[in-house]
Design an enzyme around this catalytic site. Structure first.
Site, PDB file in Angstrom:
ATOM      1  N   GLU A   1      39.943  71.312  40.241  1.00  0.00           N
ATOM      2  CA  GLU A   1      41.349  70.899  40.158  1.00  0.00           C
ATOM      3  C   GLU A   1      42.091  71.469  41.369  1.00  0.00           C
ATOM      4  OE1 GLU A   1      43.311  71.835  36.391  1.00  0.00           O
ATOM      5  OE2 GLU A   1      45.236  71.966  37.443  1.00  0.00           O
TER       6      GLU A   1
ATOM      7  N   ARG B   1      50.307  73.103  45.208  1.00  0.00           N
ATOM      8  CA  ARG B   1      51.207  74.258  45.310  1.00  0.00           C
ATOM      9  C   ARG B   1      51.342  74.761  46.739  1.00  0.00           C
ATOM     10  NH1 ARG B   1      49.104  77.778  40.205  1.00  0.00           N
ATOM     11  NH2 ARG B   1      48.847  75.993  38.816  1.00  0.00           N
TER      12      ARG B   1
ATOM     13  N   LYS C   1      46.100  69.161  28.158  1.00  0.00           N
ATOM     14  CA  LYS C   1      45.985  70.572  28.550  1.00  0.00           C
ATOM     15  C   LYS C   1      46.930  71.360  27.641  1.00  0.00           C
ATOM     16  CE  LYS C   1      47.895  73.077  32.552  1.00  0.00           C
ATOM     17  NZ  LYS C   1      47.751  73.305  33.996  1.00  0.00           N
TER      18      LYS C   1
HETATM   19  C1  3PG Z   1      47.607  76.221  35.789  1.00  0.00           C
HETATM   20  O1  3PG Z   1      48.125  75.624  36.724  1.00  0.00           O
HETATM   21  O2  3PG Z   1      46.949  75.639  34.957  1.00  0.00           O
HETATM   22  C2  3PG Z   1      47.831  77.701  35.660  1.00  0.00           C
HETATM   23  O3  3PG Z   1      48.555  78.209  36.715  1.00  0.00           O
HETATM   24  C3  3PG Z   1      46.571  78.445  35.512  1.00  0.00           C
HETATM   25  O4  3PG Z   1      46.865  79.633  34.896  1.00  0.00           O
HETATM   26  P1  3PG Z   1      46.082  80.966  35.279  1.00  0.00           P
HETATM   27  O5  3PG Z   1      46.516  81.277  36.701  1.00  0.00           O
HETATM   28  O6  3PG Z   1      46.575  81.982  34.290  1.00  0.00           O
HETATM   29  O7  3PG Z   1      44.629  80.703  35.182  1.00  0.00           O
END
Ligand code: 3PG
Length: 209
Positions: A41, A45, A129
């Site tokens: 994925e 960002r 999700k």
């Molecule tokens: C996402 O975009 O799904 C989250 O930022 C992931 O969360 P994590 O950094 O706690 O794994």
């Protein structure tokens, strides 16, 4: 959706790829694939995220390369143009779901309440999700939601780590877990891509238990 679901069922872990440089993004992806993870994925960002996505999708056609942190219909169109084979978003956006459905690209929107899940269900979605998973109830909320929404499968993300991965994966409705723990910033900055391969292998070992 079915090919993606098959890969998610097999590996059960979806690493996030975040970089401001396509060359680094390729190295991260290579390290993850070497560790056995083939659903990636790429998160929107950074300014270079779309270039990273395109580079990875072209370089690794055998992988499932999707886009994450997709916030709008416009971004959904952009990631599809750049080769995303699935879309993940932090929340539920009807316009993004429409764009993905029209292009026959699987979309996993984030939900964190029964109301949002019901809205997603009524849009025809059966895979979502859960975000941010650890803050909205972790495995317990997944059990509660799946006892009501019996045909929905979840990808919890947000606060998942090697220490709690098995608790999430033990919930029958959980298809796979997503997370950034597999691609630590420090390892990437140090050029330590072998560490990413090790984390990928460790995650697969936990998932197979
Ligand atoms: C996402 O975009 O799904 C989250 O930022 C992931 O969360 P994590 O950094 O706690 O794994």
């Amino acid at each position: 959706m079915s090919k993606l679901i098959e890969s998610l069922e097999a590996k059960r872990v979806v690493p996030l790829v975040q970089s401001d440089d396509p060359k680094t993004a390729l190295k991260i992806s290579e390290a993850l694939l070497a560790g056995g993870l083939d659903v990636l994925e790429v998160v929107l960002r950074t300014d270079a995220a779309l270039d990273c996505l395109e580079a990875i999708a072209k370089e690794f056609p055998e992988a499932h390369v999707g886009a994450g942190t997709v916030l709008s219909a416009e971004q959904s169109k952009a990631v599809i143009e750049r080769g995303a084979s699935f879309i993940v978003s932090p929340g539920l956006d009807a316009a993004s779901v429409d764009v993905a459905s029209a292009a026959a690209i699987p979309i996993l929107p984030g939900i964190s309440t029964a109301t949002e899940l019901q809205q997603a269900w009524n849009m025809g979605l059966r895979t979502v999700k859960l975000f941010p998973a650890s803050l909205v109830g972790g495995p317990k909320i997944l059990k509660a939601l799946s006892s009501v929404f019996r045909d929905v499968r979840f990808m919890p993300t947000g606060g998942v780590s090697p220490t709690n991965l098995n608790e999430y994966l033990a919930v029958p409705a959980v298809l796979a877990c997503g997370g950034s723990w597999l691609t630590p910033k420090e390892a990437i900055e140090a050029g330590n891509f072998a560490a990413i391969t090790s984390l990928a292998k460790e995650a697969i070992a936990i998932a197979q238990k």
